[in-house]
Design a protein around this motif. Structure first.
Motif, mmCIF file in Angstrom:
data_model
loop_
_atom_site.group_PDB
_atom_site.id
_atom_site.type_symbol
_atom_site.label_atom_id
_atom_site.label_comp_id
_atom_site.label_asym_id
_atom_site.label_seq_id
_atom_site.Cartn_x
_atom_site.Cartn_y
_atom_site.Cartn_z
ATOM 1 N N VAL A 112 -8.477 -3.875 7.709
ATOM 2 C CA VAL A 112 -7.022 -3.753 7.582
ATOM 3 C C VAL A 112 -6.646 -3.358 6.163
ATOM 4 O O VAL A 112 -5.831 -2.456 5.944
ATOM 5 C CB VAL A 112 -6.338 -5.076 7.977
ATOM 6 C CG1 VAL A 112 -4.846 -5.027 7.638
ATOM 7 C CG2 VAL A 112 -6.527 -5.347 9.466
ATOM 8 N N LEU B 50 0.658 -6.231 9.798
ATOM 9 C CA LEU B 50 -0.650 -6.188 9.135
ATOM 10 C C LEU B 50 -0.553 -6.671 7.689
ATOM 11 O O LEU B 50 -1.403 -7.439 7.219
ATOM 12 C CB LEU B 50 -1.210 -4.767 9.176
ATOM 13 C CG LEU B 50 -1.638 -4.240 10.553
ATOM 14 C CD1 LEU B 50 -1.960 -2.754 10.475
ATOM 15 C CD2 LEU B 50 -2.836 -5.016 11.090
ATOM 16 N N TRP C 174 -2.918 -9.967 6.996
ATOM 17 C CA TRP C 174 -4.312 -9.570 6.819
ATOM 18 C C TRP C 174 -5.132 -10.597 6.041
ATOM 19 O O TRP C 174 -6.332 -10.764 6.277
ATOM 20 C CB TRP C 174 -4.400 -8.194 6.155
ATOM 21 C CG TRP C 174 -4.103 -8.164 4.685
ATOM 22 C CD1 TRP C 174 -2.901 -7.949 4.096
ATOM 23 C CD2 TRP C 174 -5.043 -8.348 3.622
ATOM 24 N NE1 TRP C 174 -3.017 -7.989 2.727
ATOM 25 C CE2 TRP C 174 -4.326 -8.231 2.407
ATOM 26 C CE3 TRP C 174 -6.409 -8.595 3.569
ATOM 27 C CZ2 TRP C 174 -4.929 -8.360 1.165
ATOM 28 C CZ3 TRP C 174 -7.018 -8.723 2.327
ATOM 29 C CH2 TRP C 174 -6.278 -8.603 1.147
ATOM 30 N N ALA D 16 -10.281 -8.335 8.085
ATOM 31 C CA ALA D 16 -9.400 -8.279 6.917
ATOM 32 C C ALA D 16 -9.747 -7.087 6.032
ATOM 33 O O ALA D 16 -8.855 -6.403 5.508
ATOM 34 C CB ALA D 16 -9.501 -9.575 6.121
#
Length: 211
Positions: free
Chosen positions: A194, A179, A183, A191
């Protein structure tokens, strides 16, 4: 030499009093009269019937939707919106049905979501559900690293590990690594999800919880 009390008092009174610094704060515009003057077009008397209709629809979804994946997603959405407290009994009944149905879930996203939701509600569930996603070396298979939605679900679930559950530590390391490295390449909405999860983990609407 001992000074008399009167001499000390005279000496102190002759000094200039120390001036306290001012922070130069601006006066607040939120006066009581202004706050009392604020109005809203929404009231329970006017919108209460619509609210009760929506709550009834949500209860029906929890009661009659027999798809475990849909049920778990609905409960997750309710918790994130902060309205799950309206449906405590219905959520417990729905999770009882999920447990009793023994769903055959094969994707990482739903498996992680199921473990997190059940543990948040104090239902016992083993981390063995992740075995199908691990290789012979016991590590999560690298091919899972391309599914950011599933990795986000795994990352959130990994913070509900109990003492001695090494697989949860591995899940956290695996998911967070992918991640953090990816991201910025995701679409805007994912995005943001995350980024927020990495910075301020969501667990059932609360900060990180470690059992």
């Amino acid at each position: 030499m001992v000074l008399r009390r009167s001499a000390i008092k005279s000496n102190l009174s002759s000094r200039h009093p120390e001036q306290r610094r001012s922070a130069n704060y601006h006066p607040s515009v939120w006066e009581a009269a202004l706050i009392e003057s604020l109005t809203t077009p929404f009231s329970y008397e006017v919108h209460g019937a619509k609210l009760e209709d929506l709550k009834k629809e949500a209860r029906n979804l929890l009661e009659y939707d027999k798809d475990p994946c849909s049920t778990l997603k609905l409960i997750d959405s309710m918790q994130r919106l902060g309205v799950s407290y309206h449906f405590g009994k219905e959520i417990d009944d729905a999770l009882d049905n999920v447990i009793s149905s023994k769903p055959a879930i094969d994707d990482l996203y739903t498996t992680s979501l199921m473990l997190r939701i059940l543990r948040e509600h104090a239902y016992p569930i083993s981390t063995d559900v992740f075995n199908k996603f691990r290789g012979r070396d016991g590590k999560f298979v690298e091919s899972l690293g391309s599914d950011m939605t599933a990795l986000l679900s795994l990352y959130e679930a990994s913070h509900l590990g109990m003492h001695g559950e090494d697989v949860m530590d591995e899940a956290k390391e695996f998911s967070s690594g992918h991640l953090k490295s990816s991201w910025e390449t995701l679409d805007c909405d994912l995005a943001m999800q995350v980024k927020q999860s990495l910075e301020n983990l969501y667990v059932g609407g609360c900060p990180e919880l470690r059992l």
